[in-house]
Design a protein around this motif. Structure first.
Motif, PDB file in Angstrom:
ATOM      1  N   UNK A  63       0.877  -1.327  -0.057  1.00  0.00           N
ATOM      2  CA  UNK A  63      -0.101  -0.012  -0.033  1.00  0.00           C
ATOM      3  C   UNK A  63       0.746   1.238   0.058  1.00  0.00           C
ATOM      4  N   UNK A  64       0.814   1.863  -1.228  1.00  0.00           N
ATOM      5  CA  UNK A  64       1.781   3.152  -1.102  1.00  0.00           C
ATOM      6  C   UNK A  64       0.885   4.245  -0.647  1.00  0.00           C
ATOM      7  N   UNK A  65       1.273   4.744   0.509  1.00  0.00           N
ATOM      8  CA  UNK A  65       0.708   6.058   1.361  1.00  0.00           C
ATOM      9  C   UNK A  65       1.002   7.120   0.868  1.00  0.00           C
ATOM     10  N   UNK A  66       0.819   7.533  -0.376  1.00  0.00           N
ATOM     11  CA  UNK A  66       1.114   8.884  -1.266  1.00  0.00           C
ATOM     12  C   UNK A  66       2.480   9.052  -1.063  1.00  0.00           C
ATOM     13  N   UNK A  67       3.473   8.271  -1.290  1.00  0.00           N
ATOM     14  CA  UNK A  67       4.980   8.436  -1.180  1.00  0.00           C
ATOM     15  C   UNK A  67       5.406   9.522  -2.211  1.00  0.00           C
ATOM     16  N   UNK A  68       6.270  10.336  -1.928  1.00  0.00           N
ATOM     17  CA  UNK A  68       6.826  11.252  -2.999  1.00  0.00           C
ATOM     18  C   UNK A  68       8.150  10.756  -3.764  1.00  0.00           C
ATOM     19  N   UNK A  69       8.694   9.470  -3.339  1.00  0.00           N
ATOM     20  CA  UNK A  69       9.714   8.998  -4.193  1.00  0.00           C
ATOM     21  C   UNK A  69       9.320   8.037  -5.155  1.00  0.00           C
TER      22      UNK A  69
ATOM     23  N   UNK B   1       8.519   5.009  -4.760  1.00  0.00           N
ATOM     24  CA  UNK B   1       7.965   3.666  -4.117  1.00  0.00           C
ATOM     25  C   UNK B   1       6.997   3.012  -5.194  1.00  0.00           C
ATOM     26  N   UNK B   2       6.100   3.901  -5.852  1.00  0.00           N
ATOM     27  CA  UNK B   2       5.161   3.501  -6.682  1.00  0.00           C
ATOM     28  C   UNK B   2       5.428   2.825  -7.899  1.00  0.00           C
ATOM     29  N   UNK B   3       6.710   3.529  -8.349  1.00  0.00           N
ATOM     30  CA  UNK B   3       7.025   2.963  -9.634  1.00  0.00           C
ATOM     31  C   UNK B   3       7.854   1.351  -9.254  1.00  0.00           C
ATOM     32  N   UNK B   4       8.401   1.453  -8.069  1.00  0.00           N
ATOM     33  CA  UNK B   4       9.155   0.210  -7.778  1.00  0.00           C
ATOM     34  C   UNK B   4       8.035  -1.060  -7.664  1.00  0.00           C
ATOM     35  N   UNK B   5       6.831  -0.573  -7.045  1.00  0.00           N
ATOM     36  CA  UNK B   5       5.704  -1.516  -6.778  1.00  0.00           C
ATOM     37  C   UNK B   5       5.168  -2.138  -8.239  1.00  0.00           C
TER      38      UNK B   5
ATOM     39  N   UNK C 123       2.260 -12.396  -7.983  1.00  0.00           N
ATOM     40  CA  UNK C 123       1.839 -12.421  -6.368  1.00  0.00           C
ATOM     41  C   UNK C 123       1.945 -11.104  -5.735  1.00  0.00           C
ATOM     42  N   UNK C 124       2.539 -10.258  -6.208  1.00  0.00           N
ATOM     43  CA  UNK C 124       2.776  -8.682  -5.911  1.00  0.00           C
ATOM     44  C   UNK C 124       1.543  -8.014  -6.342  1.00  0.00           C
ATOM     45  N   UNK C 125       0.710  -7.315  -5.441  1.00  0.00           N
ATOM     46  CA  UNK C 125      -0.110  -6.418  -5.611  1.00  0.00           C
ATOM     47  C   UNK C 125      -0.066  -5.403  -5.051  1.00  0.00           C
ATOM     48  N   UNK C 126      -0.547  -4.290  -5.699  1.00  0.00           N
ATOM     49  CA  UNK C 126      -0.429  -2.828  -5.042  1.00  0.00           C
ATOM     50  C   UNK C 126      -1.560  -1.879  -5.234  1.00  0.00           C
ATOM     51  N   UNK C 127      -1.523  -1.110  -4.147  1.00  0.00           N
ATOM     52  CA  UNK C 127      -2.845  -0.018  -4.250  1.00  0.00           C
ATOM     53  C   UNK C 127      -1.732   1.310  -3.764  1.00  0.00           C
ATOM     54  N   UNK C 128      -2.319   2.277  -4.690  1.00  0.00           N
ATOM     55  CA  UNK C 128      -1.938   3.763  -4.378  1.00  0.00           C
ATOM     56  C   UNK C 128      -2.625   4.797  -3.751  1.00  0.00           C
ATOM     57  N   UNK C 129      -2.352   5.527  -2.551  1.00  0.00           N
ATOM     58  CA  UNK C 129      -3.420   6.525  -2.321  1.00  0.00           C
ATOM     59  C   UNK C 129      -2.803   7.884  -2.967  1.00  0.00           C
ATOM     60  N   UNK C 130      -3.915   8.566  -3.096  1.00  0.00           N
ATOM     61  CA  UNK C 130      -3.678   9.879  -3.887  1.00  0.00           C
ATOM     62  C   UNK C 130      -3.060  10.714  -2.978  1.00  0.00           C
TER      63      UNK C 130
ATOM     64  N   UNK D  83     -11.656   7.978   4.576  1.00  0.00           N
ATOM     65  CA  UNK D  83     -10.430   7.799   5.265  1.00  0.00           C
ATOM     66  C   UNK D  83      -9.266   8.138   4.444  1.00  0.00           C
ATOM     67  N   UNK D  84      -9.600   7.464   3.210  1.00  0.00           N
ATOM     68  CA  UNK D  84      -8.742   7.563   2.038  1.00  0.00           C
ATOM     69  C   UNK D  84      -9.132   7.404   0.588  1.00  0.00           C
ATOM     70  N   UNK D  85      -8.357   7.810  -0.472  1.00  0.00           N
ATOM     71  CA  UNK D  85      -8.935   7.791  -1.704  1.00  0.00           C
ATOM     72  C   UNK D  85      -7.629   7.085  -2.471  1.00  0.00           C
ATOM     73  N   UNK D  86      -8.083   5.899  -3.091  1.00  0.00           N
ATOM     74  CA  UNK D  86      -7.094   4.880  -4.024  1.00  0.00           C
ATOM     75  C   UNK D  86      -7.005   5.445  -5.393  1.00  0.00           C
ATOM     76  N   UNK D  87      -5.939   5.920  -5.802  1.00  0.00           N
ATOM     77  CA  UNK D  87      -5.530   6.413  -6.923  1.00  0.00           C
ATOM     78  C   UNK D  87      -5.385   5.417  -8.075  1.00  0.00           C
ATOM     79  N   UNK D  88      -4.694   4.278  -7.932  1.00  0.00           N
ATOM     80  CA  UNK D  88      -4.344   3.237  -8.669  1.00  0.00           C
ATOM     81  C   UNK D  88      -4.384   1.844  -8.110  1.00  0.00           C
ATOM     82  N   UNK D  89      -4.684   0.928  -8.777  1.00  0.00           N
ATOM     83  CA  UNK D  89      -4.673  -0.513  -8.129  1.00  0.00           C
ATOM     84  C   UNK D  89      -3.885  -1.237  -9.141  1.00  0.00           C
ATOM     85  N   UNK D  90      -3.248  -2.154  -8.558  1.00  0.00           N
ATOM     86  CA  UNK D  90      -2.543  -3.622  -9.364  1.00  0.00           C
ATOM     87  C   UNK D  90      -2.813  -4.878  -8.539  1.00  0.00           C
TER      88      UNK D  90
END
Ligand code: UDP
Ligand code: MG
Length: 321
Positions: free
Chosen positions: A52-58, A60-64, A73-80, A313-320
């Motif tokens: 779960x990418x908590x709105x990282x600025x580095x 992190x999401x590209x790596x996910x 097997x690796x899934x991801x979600x990204x907070x806005x 509580x949160x908004x999900x921007x992208x999901x994998x």
């Protein structure tokens, strides 16, 4: 449980905030453990790692995204936007339950300070019928003196305030699907997970492990965030501070009464009262009491204010997934 077999589908949820330094080794390590648990026949083959990418600025999401492409097997979600550790955990748990049909959800910090090997024992204890398995730090020798002292002081303070939490248990735990669904019923905005899980009352147990140092990168919990987290935890769970305000007021009244006796005696024995110093003293004293009281009451009003808005509580921007 999977219908045909009794093997649980396990989802490991990892909150990540600016964790680019540590993420590659964390993913490798956790995938390895997942494979081992699957190989032992204790988790289903379609078990997952959910980052779960908590709105990282580095990066992190590209790596996910890269890890997702390399290993399904690796899934991801990204907070806005950055919504904090607790909300990242909740989003992960919700996604694991609703989208990934998890039977058991394990949450662990991205820096792997909490020994991931303990997951094997967690899964075993879940299979033995526990709905909640809490990881408990056996030692904190790897933490700095400051972190250790403040953290332990926090647990002790919570206990004294009547909050039911497990000593040295943070957010490393396994939740059964049932416990996770129960957790979704808590609609409050200020979620203090370790407090809520402890008071839900499902069958639970603990696993001990040694806490190690962060694999890489720096703590994402600087002192300011830690203090906010502690205040949130206390005011979400305990109304004792409000009673303390009352007691403080009571104490001030007793002091005022004793002062009154002193003033009367001084008056009738015609001694000059050194007015200025006592006046200033009581002025500051009362002023201090009033301000502390207002601060504590304000904290609760702020909570009511936040709860009444019922904001998401949160908004999900992208999901994998
Ligand atoms: N974290 C997060 N959002 C934040 C701060 C932290 O998701 O706003 C995550 C972080 O990526 C890590 C976990 O919460 O996985 C715990 O953070 P950290 O290890 O830095 O805290 P510490 O162990 O120093 O208390
Ligand atoms: Mg850490």
């Amino acid at each position: 449980m999977n219908n045909e077999t009794n093997i649980p589908r396990v989802v490991i949820v990892v909150p990540c905030y600016n964790e680019q330094e540590v993420l590659p080794s964390t993913v490798e390590r956790l995938c390895g453990i997942l494979s081992a648990i699957v190989a032992d026949g204790e988790a289903a083959a379609d078990s997952r790692l959910l980052l779960v990418d908590d709105g990282s600025r580095d990066n992190t999401w590209q790596l996910i995204c890269q890890h997702h492409a390399a290993d399904p097997r690796v899934a991801g979600i990204k907070f806005a936007a950055n919504r904090g550790h607790q909300n990242a955990l909740l989003a992960g748990i919700d996604t694991a339950v609703n989208q990934l049909q998890a039977d058991a959800i394990i949450t662990i910090d991205a820096d792997l300070q909490d020994d991931p090997e303990a997951m094997r024992e967690m899964v075993r204890l879940y299979a033995a019928g526990n709905e909640v398995v809490m990881g408990v730090r056996r030692s904190r020798s790897s933490d700095s003196w400051f972190k250790r002292t403040t953290a332990q002081g926090f647990y002790k303070l919570m206990k004294r305030l009547g909050v039911n939490i497990v000593y040295n248990h943070a957010d490393y735990r396994l939740l059964s699907r049932r416990a996770a669904i129960a957790l979704q019923g808590y609609n409050e905005r200020n979620m203090f997970l370790r407090g809520i899980v402890a008071q839900m009352g499902f069958r639970h147990t603990t696993v001990d492990y040694d806490r190690t140092e962060r694999l890489a990168g720096e703590s994402k919990y600087p002192l300011g965030k830690m203090i906010n987290f502690a205040i949130d935890g206390i005011t979400s769970f305990s109304v004792k501070p409000v009673r303390m305000v009352f007691n403080l007021g009571f104490l001030s009244l007793i002091i005022a009464f004793l002062l009154l006796i002193y003033v009367l005696v001084a008056y009738f024995t015609h001694r000059t009262v050194s007015g200025w110093s006592s006046l200033m003293l009581s002025l500051w004293f009362i002023g201090g009491c009033v301000l502390i009281s207002l601060g504590i009451i304000g904290e609760y009003i702020a909570k009511i204010y936040l709860e009444t808005k019922q904001r998401p509580r949160y908004h999900i921007d992208e999901t994998l997934l």
